[in-house]
Scaffold this motif. Structure first.
Motif, mmCIF file in Angstrom:
data_model
loop_
_atom_site.group_PDB
_atom_site.id
_atom_site.type_symbol
_atom_site.label_atom_id
_atom_site.label_comp_id
_atom_site.label_asym_id
_atom_site.label_seq_id
_atom_site.Cartn_x
_atom_site.Cartn_y
_atom_site.Cartn_z
ATOM 1 N N VAL A 1 22.952 22.217 62.845
ATOM 2 C CA VAL A 1 22.666 20.786 62.693
ATOM 3 C C VAL A 1 21.921 20.197 63.884
ATOM 4 O O VAL A 1 21.344 19.124 63.787
ATOM 5 C CB VAL A 1 23.940 19.946 62.413
ATOM 6 N N THR A 2 21.939 20.906 65.030
ATOM 7 C CA THR A 2 21.273 20.355 66.214
ATOM 8 C C THR A 2 19.981 21.086 66.563
ATOM 9 O O THR A 2 19.116 20.535 67.231
ATOM 10 C CB THR A 2 22.179 20.449 67.463
ATOM 11 N N GLY A 3 19.879 22.352 66.163
ATOM 12 C CA GLY A 3 18.734 23.154 66.582
ATOM 13 C C GLY A 3 18.915 23.736 67.972
ATOM 14 O O GLY A 3 18.062 24.478 68.460
ATOM 15 N N LYS A 4 20.034 23.387 68.623
ATOM 16 C CA LYS A 4 20.319 23.962 69.941
ATOM 17 C C LYS A 4 21.227 25.178 69.755
ATOM 18 O O LYS A 4 21.987 25.241 68.795
ATOM 19 C CB LYS A 4 21.034 22.918 70.816
ATOM 20 N N PRO A 5 21.186 26.132 70.671
ATOM 21 C CA PRO A 5 22.060 27.287 70.474
ATOM 22 C C PRO A 5 23.533 26.912 70.558
ATOM 23 O O PRO A 5 23.921 26.076 71.371
ATOM 24 C CB PRO A 5 21.669 28.235 71.610
ATOM 25 N N PHE B 1 23.158 18.431 44.795
ATOM 26 C CA PHE B 1 23.211 17.468 45.897
ATOM 27 C C PHE B 1 21.812 17.315 46.485
ATOM 28 O O PHE B 1 21.356 18.164 47.246
ATOM 29 C CB PHE B 1 24.196 17.924 46.986
ATOM 30 N N PRO B 2 21.115 16.222 46.146
ATOM 31 C CA PRO B 2 19.772 16.051 46.706
ATOM 32 C C PRO B 2 19.862 15.722 48.189
ATOM 33 O O PRO B 2 20.622 14.823 48.581
ATOM 34 C CB PRO B 2 19.198 14.856 45.924
ATOM 35 N N LEU B 3 19.114 16.451 48.999
ATOM 36 C CA LEU B 3 19.178 16.264 50.452
ATOM 37 C C LEU B 3 17.928 15.556 50.938
ATOM 38 O O LEU B 3 16.845 15.738 50.385
ATOM 39 C CB LEU B 3 19.286 17.622 51.138
ATOM 40 N N GLY B 4 18.115 14.780 51.985
ATOM 41 C CA GLY B 4 16.958 14.037 52.481
ATOM 42 C C GLY B 4 16.790 14.050 53.983
ATOM 43 O O GLY B 4 15.772 13.647 54.507
ATOM 44 N N GLY B 5 17.793 14.510 54.680
ATOM 45 C CA GLY B 5 17.734 14.465 56.145
ATOM 46 C C GLY B 5 17.317 15.796 56.738
ATOM 47 O O GLY B 5 17.220 16.806 56.044
ATOM 48 N N ILE B 6 17.067 15.770 58.022
ATOM 49 C CA ILE B 6 16.653 16.979 58.725
ATOM 50 C C ILE B 6 17.868 17.718 59.264
ATOM 51 O O ILE B 6 18.755 17.096 59.841
ATOM 52 C CB ILE B 6 15.659 16.603 59.848
ATOM 53 N N ARG B 7 17.900 19.030 59.061
ATOM 54 C CA ARG B 7 19.047 19.853 59.454
ATOM 55 C C ARG B 7 20.348 19.313 58.879
ATOM 56 O O ARG B 7 21.353 19.222 59.578
ATOM 57 C CB ARG B 7 19.166 19.918 60.983
ATOM 58 N N ASN B 8 20.300 18.934 57.609
ATOM 59 C CA ASN B 8 21.471 18.323 56.982
ATOM 60 C C ASN B 8 22.203 19.249 56.028
ATOM 61 O O ASN B 8 23.095 18.813 55.332
ATOM 62 C CB ASN B 8 21.039 17.063 56.214
ATOM 63 N N PHE B 9 21.793 20.506 55.987
ATOM 64 C CA PHE B 9 22.449 21.416 55.050
ATOM 65 C C PHE B 9 22.923 22.645 55.800
ATOM 66 O O PHE B 9 22.135 23.333 56.446
ATOM 67 C CB PHE B 9 21.460 21.803 53.946
ATOM 68 N N VAL B 10 24.216 22.883 55.743
ATOM 69 C CA VAL B 10 24.814 23.999 56.475
ATOM 70 C C VAL B 10 25.505 24.903 55.467
ATOM 71 O O VAL B 10 26.499 24.503 54.857
ATOM 72 C CB VAL B 10 25.828 23.494 57.527
#
Lengths: 159, 567
Positions: free
Chosen positions: B60-64, B396-405
């Motif tokens: 969700v963050t893109g950080k390690p 579930f329609p998604l719209g945000g960035i890094r919002n699916f895990v």
């Protein structure tokens, strides 16, 4: 088809098991593997003989290249190379037939490195064809023990 | 300075905020220092929980994500989580304690060769045998995990390296710099791609997780807007582009959206970016789109021509590739006439919508659809593995960035709950929704304690069908309804279980209750577990039977009462 890969790796513990593990994990077959230090003590060279079509070999090379300790992968199958294997072979040799064996050894330009009461140890180096020929020639006398290395290979210098 | 202090300072300097972990004998020294640092430690209740949480945080963050575990069982408990991160290319750094240098190899108490065990499931595994090398190893590990195609790295550290002292300013920092993708030949490949796009009458863009790893959203948006090309995603590519974008057809693959699969089967040019052609997408790889021109773009050269032979392989970062293509389009003032192709796709969508029966019993799809409607597309959605996972991907329609895990490659049941913990720490201001099943949730249920302890506002939907739905479904369809060990004849009372952890719990049994309870749950502060008693017999459709191609979908189609193959 059999391919010969020369793989330069960092000379560190665990590298060999890592490379060997990669092959078993991805289902590739290693025909032979030889590893040893190079002119730079920090770097080892693995000579791999792998069976597979172009696609398999391409995957093997790519997967090897991805490994952190792998420095360079070279497919030298189609290069002009010098290749050698080492063979040690203990052959049954009563005094009656010793001369005959020694003549064969002479023909193949290999050496006798141990003389026992009833056996001789023959040492030979050469490419695969030569090694196979020696083994074939000595088999009728009774091979008691045989050990050989995989292939090492080096690309020839430009003429 | 000792090794533990150096390690903690290293992570502080890298901007790490959270460590997910579990202490033990061989990391006591490390934890002693950690407790006095600015790093916040999240105490899981099982090392597997810690590693999945670090994974969720990274996604969700893109950080390690960073996790700590002790030697032996602590380290081996990380294995599933590391493999999970490896298959989904998630940057992760696992630090494990090891027995002291002198004890290695003697089968000492809590000794396990975690470096050897994890070598095949990491980008690289290290063991620090000399304290002088600690700085170089950590730097290289960080570098390996975060560059190129991201992935997990493990660093095994004997306890006396933590406690040992050395003047680190005097140690060497020589590290192996990663080889970036080769750039020779790139221009040529790009011009081939431009030519192929120009020739194509039915181009299709297929997006995978590589788009997200490359942070290529803006370039992608521009590309799609400019070309008007239809878009499908893999499971890992979900969220790369908002689902409400009219070009987006949805997920492809075994349980893909029918129109997306049909488009995949009908296109004459497939532009696949950051995907790895998993068997869940291709079916039998030899039969996959054998007469379609495939362009495959990936930063990892080993992915090209691994599973599927492609006409135009391109080794490139997704974002850089899209930028290069756009430059080409603009230079040639390229225009696109895709009306015929788009109307064909439109037909697919009209003819084969995703259907399920909303009446009578509570359906998992209904709970997901309603939650999506109420929570909105900006929610962070976490799933476990199984039927509910596919329903979320479909409904579930998604719209945000890094919002699916979601656990894509490894399909790890038990991933969801701890991953949601990581997501909640990574995105503290956002709605975190977890969809799990009664099977999956019980695989890491102990992490409810971590959620309660930190009062994490995760809304946990347990879609309880009293069975292992996905396997049950296969048994129904392909094993003559022989339900071997997939029906849970005994389950705990999830409401009382949640309450025992101090977590608010609600139950939905009937479709009419759903809306009210979902609203109530989302408006409740802190964690809430919502047990949804759903229809056991519900199956995920469409399904491509094993070995089938994208068009060979089984499903219940519009106006039909029985399951049939499409067409």
């Amino acid at each position: 088809m059999r391919h010969t890969l020369a793989v330069l790796v960092e000379n560190q513990p665990g590298v060999l098991s890592h490379v060997a593990g990669l092959f078993s994990r991805r289902g590739y077959n290693i025909d032979s593997l030889v590893v040893g230090e190079t002119e730079d003590p920090g770097i080892s060279r693995i000579t791999l003989v792998v069976e597979g079509d172009e696609k398999v070999i391409e995957q093997v090379s790519k997967q090897l290249n991805k490994q952190v300790e792998v420095i360079k992968v070279n497919d030298i199958t189609n290069e002009k190379i010098v290749e050698r294997q080492l063979l040690l072979l203990k052959v049954a040799a009563d005094t009656a037939i010793r001369m005959e064996i020694m003549q064969i050894v002479e023909i193949f330009r290999c050496r006798i490195v141990d003389i026992g009461k009833r056996s001789l140890i023959v040492e030979a180096t050469g490419d695969e064809e030569k090694i196979e020929a020696i083994i074939r020639s000595l088999r009728p006398f009774g091979i008691q023990e045989l050990v050989r290395t995989g292939k090492v290979a080096m690309v020839r210098g430009t003429k | 300075m000792n090794g533990a202090q150096y390690l903690i300072k290293f992570f502080e300097n890298k901007g790490v905020e959270y460590i997910f972990g579990y202490p033990g004998g061989k990391v006591i020294f490390l934890y002693d220092v950690l407790g006095k640092s600015t790093l916040k430690h999240v105490l899981a209740r099982h090392e597997q929980g810690a590693v999945h949480a670090a994974d969720g945080y990274a996604r969700v963050t893109g950080k390690p994500g960073v996790c700590f575990a002790t030697s032996g069982p602590g380290a081996t408990n990380l294995v599933t989580g590391i493999a999970n991160a490896y298959l989904d290319s998630v940057p992760l750094i696992a630090i494990t304690g090891q027995v002291g240098l002198a004890d290695i190899g003697r089968d000492s108490f809590q000794e396990a060769d975690i470096m050897g065990i994890t070598m095949p499931i990491t980008k690289h595994s290290y063991m620090v045998k000399d304290i002088e090398l600690l700085p170089a190893v950590l730097e290289e590990a960080w570098n390996v995990a975060t560059t190129g195609r991201p992935g997990p790295v493990l660093v095994d550290i004997p306890s006396d390296i933590f406690s040992g002292t050395v003047d680190f300013s005097a140690t060497t920092h020589n590290i192996t710099t990663r080889k970036g993708p080769r750039k020779n030949g790139l221009e040529e490949q790009i011009s081939k791609v431009l030519e192929a796009i120009k020739m194509a009458k039915k181009p299709l863009l297929m997006l995978g997780g590589g788009i997200i790893a490359s942070r290529a959203w803006e370039q992608l948006e521009e590309f799609v807007k400019y070309t008007g090309m239809p878009v499908v995603t893999t499971l890992m590519g979900k969220g790369a582009i908002p689902d409400k974008n009219t070009n987006v057809l949805g997920m492809v693959g075994m349980h893909g959206i029918p129109a997306a699969n049909l488009a995949l089967n009908s296109c004459d040019l497939l532009l696949a970016i950051g995907v790895r052609f998993s068997d869940r997408v291709t079916g039998k790889p030899e039969n996959f789109l054998f007469d379609t021109t495939i362009v495959h773009v990936d930063i990892d050269p080993a992915e090209l021509c691994k599973n599927v032979n492609t006409e135009i392989p391109v080794v490139c970062d997704a974002g850089r590739f899209l930028t290069a293509i756009m430059t080409g389009f603009k230079k040639e003032k390229q225009t696109f006439q895709l009306d015929e192709w788009l109307s064909q796709i439109n037909e697919f969508e009209k003819k084969y919508p995703l259907l399920y029966d909303k009446e009578k019993t509570l359906k998992p799809q209904y709970v997901i659809e309603e939650t999506a409607r109420i929570a909105g597309e900006k929610a962070v959605v976490v799933t476990d593995v199984g039927q509910h996972q596919m329903f979320v991907a479909q409904f579930f329609p998604l719209g945000g960035i890094r919002n699916f895990v979601t656990s894509g490659g490894l399909g790890t049941m038990g991933f969801g709950l701890p991953a949601a913990i990581g997501a909640a720490f990574g995105r503290p201001k956002e709605n975190i929704l977890l969809f799990s099943g009664d099977g999956s949730i019980q695989m890491n249920i102990q992490e409810l304690a971590t959620i309660a302890q930190n009062n994490l506002p995760i809304k946990i939907f347990v879609l309880n069908n009293s069975c292992l739905g996905m396997v049950r479904q296969w048994q129904e369809l392909f094993f003559k309804e022989h339900y071997a060990q997939t029906i849970f004849t005994y389950n705990p009372d999830f409401i009382r279980l949640a309450e025992a952890y101090g977590i608010t719990a609600l139950r939905i049994s009937e479709p009419e209750e759903a809306k009210g309870i979902i609203v109530q749950a989302l408006n409740t502060e802190g964690p809430v577990l919502i047990e949804c008693i759903v229809d056991q017999s519900e199956n995920v459709f469409p399904i491509i039977p094993p070995g089938g191609g994208p068009h060979e979908m089984l499903g219940r189609w519009q106006g039909e009462t029985h399951i049939s193959r499409i067409g």
